[in-house]
Design a protein around this motif. Structure first.
Motif: not given
Length: 318
Positions: A211, A244, A258
């Motif tokens: 992420c 993501t 993201e």
């Protein structure tokens, strides 16, 4: 394309292209993951202590149920007239033969994994999490062992162990993998919130955070998938509750964006046409995120289905 929605609510459901129900739900114990065979037969694991796998016709009529030989089966894959199941709780892989009508014939093998790793809470023993069949090869991702176990499937349906790839660093907890057309392999590591890149021979090339936004608490990546052209890799994050997007480049993965999945605990998703279809387990919703045609980045999510405890989205080619 129609989709099946697996769940922990003792039912799976079928929806059409507009996400309208095609039939009443099929009731079966904890069908957390499903697969569709060449004859359109549906296969559902029962993620319970005494693991089972069941087969159903398109109309939901039962075609047999067999024990998987382990506990907590969480993933199932079909390859020709063979079926493979990952038993998470007991860390084993089961192989089954299928009848000509797609029904379950018999279990042909059970490969028990042995080992552990450095995380005492999650890696006290083997935990097979995914099985991927490619030709005569079967690759089993084991979170508990920090390993990817490679098998050859014999004509008789036995699993011949070839070798085991130990992932690095230890404690990564690999969950799912996907093969790129150029031969590289991408692996979602649940316990370290990373995605790793391997060569076609499973030599580690790179590891990236899963992420872009620093998690407030734990973040556990779940599913990952490639865009049809192989230019983008998508990874779901449980904790951040996001997807993501990575650009797949010759030098490795480049994080792009993201975005929220529009719900909580995205356990599984698929690329469905020009969108991502996400099962948000804890918010009891399935969301659709349209993909930007130029960047491949998902647009904001919209909920298309309310479904109890959804755990898998499986496209059905009818």
């Amino acid at each position: 394309m129609p989709v099946l929605i697996g769940s922990y609510a003792d039912q799976y459901s079928t929806y059409d292209d507009d996400f309208k129900p095609l039939a009443p739900p099929v009731h079966t114990p904890a069908p957390a993951f499903l697969a569709v065979g060449p004859a359109g037969v549906r296969y559902a694991v029962a993620e319970i202590d005494g693991g089972q796998v069941s087969a159903f016709t398109r109309a939901g009529e039962p075609l047999g149920r067999l024990p998987t030989g382990g506990g907590g089966p969480c993933h199932v894959a079909v390859a020709g007239d063979r079926l493979f199941v990952a038993n998470y709780a007991t860390g084993s892989v089961a192989a089954f033969a299928l009848r000509p009508d797609g029904g379950l014939d018999r279990r042909t093998d059970l490969a028990q994994h042995v080992g552990a790793s450095v995380n005492p809470d999650r890696q006290e023993g083997p935990h097979a999490h995914q099985v991927t069949a490619r030709g005569s090869m079967l690759h089993a991702v084991d979170l508990g062992m920090d390993a990817i176990v490679h098998y050859r499937v014999s004509p008789e349906g036995t699993l011949e162990h070839l070798r085991t790839t130990t992932v690095q660093p230890l404690g990564s907890g690999p969950r799912h993998l996907v093969f790129h057309p150029d031969g590289r392999v991408f692996v979602a590591n649940e316990l370290t919130s990373t995605v790793a890149t391997y060569t076609s021979g499973f030599e580690l090339l790179d590891v990236k955070p899963s992420c872009l936004v620093q998690p407030v608490g734990d973040n556990l990546p779940s599913e990952l998938a490639l865009s049809p052209d192989g230019r983008r890799l998508y990874v779901a994050n449980r904790g951040n509750d996001t997807i993501t997007t990575f650009a797949v480049e010759s030098g490795g993965l480049l994080p792009i964006d993201e975005v929220s999945t529009g719900g909580t605990w995205p356990r599984h998703f698929v690329v469905l046409g020009g969108a991502l279809c996400v099962a948000n387990q804890h918010s009891d919703t399935v969301a659709l995120l349209e993909l930007d045609q130029d960047s491949g980045v998902p647009n904001p999510a919209r909920v298309v289905i309310e479904h109890p405890s959804p755990s898998a989205v499986i496209p059905v080619a009818e």
